[in-house]
Design a protein around this motif. Structure first.
Motif, PDB file in Angstrom:
ATOM      1  N   CYS A 144      28.550  17.952  81.599  1.00  0.00           N
ATOM      2  CA  CYS A 144      29.059  18.047  82.970  1.00  0.00           C
ATOM      3  C   CYS A 144      29.956  19.276  83.075  1.00  0.00           C
ATOM      4  N   ASP A 145      29.747  20.060  84.104  1.00  0.00           N
ATOM      5  CA  ASP A 145      30.410  21.341  84.277  1.00  0.00           C
ATOM      6  C   ASP A 145      31.846  21.148  84.776  1.00  0.00           C
ATOM      7  N   PRO A 146      32.842  21.654  84.044  1.00  0.00           N
ATOM      8  CA  PRO A 146      34.213  21.579  84.554  1.00  0.00           C
ATOM      9  C   PRO A 146      34.374  22.238  85.922  1.00  0.00           C
ATOM     10  N   GLU A 147      33.593  23.298  86.182  1.00  0.00           N
ATOM     11  CA  GLU A 147      33.694  23.987  87.466  1.00  0.00           C
ATOM     12  C   GLU A 147      33.192  23.117  88.611  1.00  0.00           C
ATOM     13  N   ALA A 148      32.381  22.102  88.297  1.00  0.00           N
ATOM     14  CA  ALA A 148      31.903  21.145  89.298  1.00  0.00           C
ATOM     15  C   ALA A 148      32.725  19.865  89.268  1.00  0.00           C
ATOM     16  N   GLY A 149      33.896  19.924  88.647  1.00  0.00           N
ATOM     17  CA  GLY A 149      34.747  18.743  88.575  1.00  0.00           C
ATOM     18  C   GLY A 149      34.192  17.654  87.693  1.00  0.00           C
ATOM     19  N   PHE A 150      33.329  18.023  86.738  1.00  0.00           N
ATOM     20  CA  PHE A 150      32.710  17.086  85.808  1.00  0.00           C
ATOM     21  C   PHE A 150      31.807  16.059  86.495  1.00  0.00           C
ATOM     22  N   VAL A 151      31.309  16.392  87.659  1.00  0.00           N
ATOM     23  CA  VAL A 151      30.289  15.556  88.317  1.00  0.00           C
ATOM     24  C   VAL A 151      28.931  15.939  87.716  1.00  0.00           C
ATOM     25  N   PRO A 152      28.163  14.987  87.204  1.00  0.00           N
ATOM     26  CA  PRO A 152      26.884  15.328  86.561  1.00  0.00           C
ATOM     27  C   PRO A 152      25.850  15.799  87.567  1.00  0.00           C
ATOM     28  N   ASP A 153      24.928  16.618  87.089  1.00  0.00           N
ATOM     29  CA  ASP A 153      23.905  17.214  87.929  1.00  0.00           C
ATOM     30  C   ASP A 153      22.544  16.570  87.640  1.00  0.00           C
ATOM     31  N   PRO A 154      21.882  15.997  88.638  1.00  0.00           N
ATOM     32  CA  PRO A 154      20.584  15.353  88.401  1.00  0.00           C
ATOM     33  C   PRO A 154      19.528  16.301  87.839  1.00  0.00           C
ATOM     34  N   GLU A 155      19.533  17.543  88.256  1.00  0.00           N
ATOM     35  CA  GLU A 155      18.541  18.486  87.740  1.00  0.00           C
ATOM     36  C   GLU A 155      18.759  18.751  86.249  1.00  0.00           C
ATOM     37  N   THR A 156      20.008  18.880  85.852  1.00  0.00           N
ATOM     38  CA  THR A 156      20.304  19.025  84.424  1.00  0.00           C
ATOM     39  C   THR A 156      19.849  17.796  83.662  1.00  0.00           C
ATOM     40  N   ALA A 157      20.053  16.620  84.267  1.00  0.00           N
ATOM     41  CA  ALA A 157      19.636  15.376  83.622  1.00  0.00           C
ATOM     42  C   ALA A 157      18.118  15.319  83.458  1.00  0.00           C
ATOM     43  N   GLU A 158      17.387  15.713  84.490  1.00  0.00           N
ATOM     44  CA  GLU A 158      15.927  15.608  84.411  1.00  0.00           C
ATOM     45  C   GLU A 158      15.369  16.501  83.307  1.00  0.00           C
ATOM     46  N   ALA A 159      16.001  17.597  83.060  1.00  0.00           N
ATOM     47  CA  ALA A 159      15.530  18.479  81.992  1.00  0.00           C
ATOM     48  C   ALA A 159      15.686  17.851  80.612  1.00  0.00           C
ATOM     49  N   LEU A 160      16.484  16.799  80.513  1.00  0.00           N
ATOM     50  CA  LEU A 160      16.724  16.116  79.237  1.00  0.00           C
ATOM     51  C   LEU A 160      15.886  14.858  79.066  1.00  0.00           C
ATOM     52  N   VAL A 161      15.044  14.555  80.045  1.00  0.00           N
ATOM     53  CA  VAL A 161      14.206  13.358  79.993  1.00  0.00           C
ATOM     54  C   VAL A 161      13.002  13.620  79.096  1.00  0.00           C
ATOM     55  N   ASP A 162      12.740  12.676  78.200  1.00  0.00           N
ATOM     56  CA  ASP A 162      11.518  12.718  77.400  1.00  0.00           C
ATOM     57  C   ASP A 162      11.026  11.295  77.199  1.00  0.00           C
ATOM     58  N   GLU A 163      10.018  11.127  76.351  1.00  0.00           N
ATOM     59  CA  GLU A 163       9.390   9.812  76.188  1.00  0.00           C
ATOM     60  C   GLU A 163      10.300   8.804  75.488  1.00  0.00           C
ATOM     61  N   ARG A 164      11.366   9.260  74.843  1.00  0.00           N
ATOM     62  CA  ARG A 164      12.272   8.329  74.165  1.00  0.00           C
ATOM     63  C   ARG A 164      13.424   7.864  75.051  1.00  0.00           C
ATOM     64  N   LEU A 165      13.621   8.534  76.177  1.00  0.00           N
ATOM     65  CA  LEU A 165      14.758   8.184  77.030  1.00  0.00           C
ATOM     66  C   LEU A 165      14.474   6.917  77.815  1.00  0.00           C
ATOM     67  N   ARG A 166      15.429   5.965  77.782  1.00  0.00           N
ATOM     68  CA  ARG A 166      15.246   4.675  78.450  1.00  0.00           C
ATOM     69  C   ARG A 166      16.163   4.498  79.653  1.00  0.00           C
ATOM     70  N   ALA A 167      17.312   5.174  79.656  1.00  0.00           N
ATOM     71  CA  ALA A 167      18.286   4.918  80.726  1.00  0.00           C
ATOM     72  C   ALA A 167      19.217   6.109  80.881  1.00  0.00           C
ATOM     73  N   ILE A 168      19.775   6.207  82.081  1.00  0.00           N
ATOM     74  CA  ILE A 168      20.859   7.144  82.377  1.00  0.00           C
ATOM     75  C   ILE A 168      22.078   6.320  82.770  1.00  0.00           C
ATOM     76  N   VAL A 169      23.215   6.658  82.185  1.00  0.00           N
ATOM     77  CA  VAL A 169      24.465   5.959  82.475  1.00  0.00           C
ATOM     78  C   VAL A 169      25.344   6.853  83.339  1.00  0.00           C
ATOM     79  N   LEU A 170      25.883   6.286  84.416  1.00  0.00           N
ATOM     80  CA  LEU A 170      26.890   6.952  85.240  1.00  0.00           C
ATOM     81  C   LEU A 170      28.171   6.133  85.189  1.00  0.00           C
TER      82      LEU A 170
END
Length: 388
Positions: A144-170
């Motif tokens: 999470c980018d400090p310049e964005a106040g540590f709010v996570p970015d969905p596009e950054t998250a999607e780039a980390l999705v693969d066949e082993r990923l089961r969940a995203i935690v907020l």
């Protein structure tokens, strides 16, 4: 004899280590100011204490209860959550747990197997990472980018999705950063999870301390489709001042609750019943008291902002609910060294960013909610002359 290597490789709880640093402080700057742990700054309401005592004295509270929680509490909480989010949550879609940490543990056990992965926004809450480590589940960082106040970015998250990923935690309001995720960001994560066939787990332990003008935290529970892939976690500890009674809640579709019931029967059989009885009364009865506590926390937040404005070298990267995440003014120095010296030399205990998975270790976390505004006002004096 060897223990489970996954457990042996899991980091030890960090707060006891940090608490030990206070022994070196000589009192030169006045009473020690402990900003390390998110503990309620007020005792429970007097009537809550009476209800707890009344329940503790009853034979019923000494008996086993329902695995997923006493019906009276689940009905009351279902009505409360439904009103809060503008949806319809049924008592059968709630499990009462021995604290929100346990709710997270059983959710992860229900959703992922060893060798699979769960996406955690970083900096992360260390107990979340520890839980995944001991279960053999990869805690995959979502930076999470400090310049964005540590709010996570969905596009950054999607780039980390693969066949082993089961969940995203907020986690919102976030521990450790205090960041409050906007409803539209949460909605984008929900859409991502639906599209990529992932679970969305949202921990809202600190939601009661949002200012009234913040409005509804999100719309996840407003419709019907949430039951397919959303799990919500909550803690009663902070809002009611009862962390020692260990009570949390998990909201999910009935099929998920059925699976989680198997885990809860092995872990707790039933959640502590004294607190459950008192909470069934307190949720509606103490609404005004909770609102007043939230106002008090937000006054402390404002006092903290004002105090840190006097020492701008300690930059507030994000702040909200219970926490502020501060960039310390010593580039290249480890946050752990900063925090230890700050405790020993100035009598102020904060936690280093490394405790929360921050590799740069450029921040410290402070929990301002458990100290009075008068103590907060004295922070600039202690921070201004601090040097490494």
């Amino acid at each position: 004899m060897l223990v489970n290597p996954l457990l042996a490789a899991t980091a030890s709880p960090p707060i006891p280590e940090a608490q030990a640093w206070r022994a070196a402080y000589d009192g030169a700057f006045g009473p020690f100011v402990d900003l390390s742990q998110a503990v309620p700054g007020r005792p429970p309401h007097a009537d809550m204490l009476e209800k707890l005592a009344e329940a503790a004295a009853s034979a019923e509270a000494a008996r086993y209860g329902a695995i997923t929680g006493d019906r009276s509490l689940r009905e009351t909480y279902a009505q409360h959550v439904s009103g809060l989010y503008g949806g319809r949550v049924r008592p059968e879609e709630i499990a009462v747990t021995a604290g929100c940490n346990q709710a997270f543990f059983v959710a992860m056990l229900a959703l992922a197997r060893a060798g699979e992965a769960v996406l955690l926004p970083t900096p992360w809450y260390f107990n979340h990472q520890m839980t995944l480590a001991m279960l053999g589940i990869e805690a995959r960082p979502l930076p999470c980018d400090p310049e964005a106040g540590f709010v996570p970015d969905p596009e950054t998250a999607e780039a980390l999705v693969d066949e082993r990923l089961r969940a995203i935690v907020l986690v919102t309001p976030n521990n450790p950063t205090g960041a409050v995720y906007p409803p539209e960001v949460i909605a984008r994560f929900a859409e991502l999870c639906r599209r990529r066939n992932l679970w969305l787990v949202i921990d809202e332990t600190y939601r009661d301390f949002l200012p009234p003008e913040a409005g509804r935290p999100h719309e996840l529970l407003a419709g019907e489709t949430w039951r397919d892939n959303v799990i919500q976690l909550y803690s009663f500890s902070k809002a009611y001042g009862i962390p020692g009674h260990r009570l949390g809640a998990l909201v999910a579709g009935a099929p998920v609750i059925a699976e989680i019931t198997k885990v809860l029967d092995c872990l707790q059989i039933c959640a502590p019943r004294t607190g459950q009885a008192a909470l069934a009364w307190a949720i509606p009865a103490l609404a005004a008291w909770r609102a007043a506590n939230a106002e008090d926390i937000n006054r402390r937040l404002a006092a903290f902002r004002a105090a840190l404005a006097e020492v701008p070298e300690w930059g507030i990267s994000s702040i909200g609910a219970y926490f502020a995440y501060l960039r310390h003014p010593f580039p290249g120095r480890r946050g752990r060294d900063v925090a230890e010296r700050l405790a020993a030399e100035r009598g102020v205990l904060a936690l280093p960013g490394s405790y929360f998975g921050e590799t740069a270790d450029a921040h410290v976390r402070v929990a301002f909610a458990n100290v009075e505004a008068e103590e907060i006002a004295r922070l600039p004096e202690r921070l201004a002359a601090f040097r490494l």
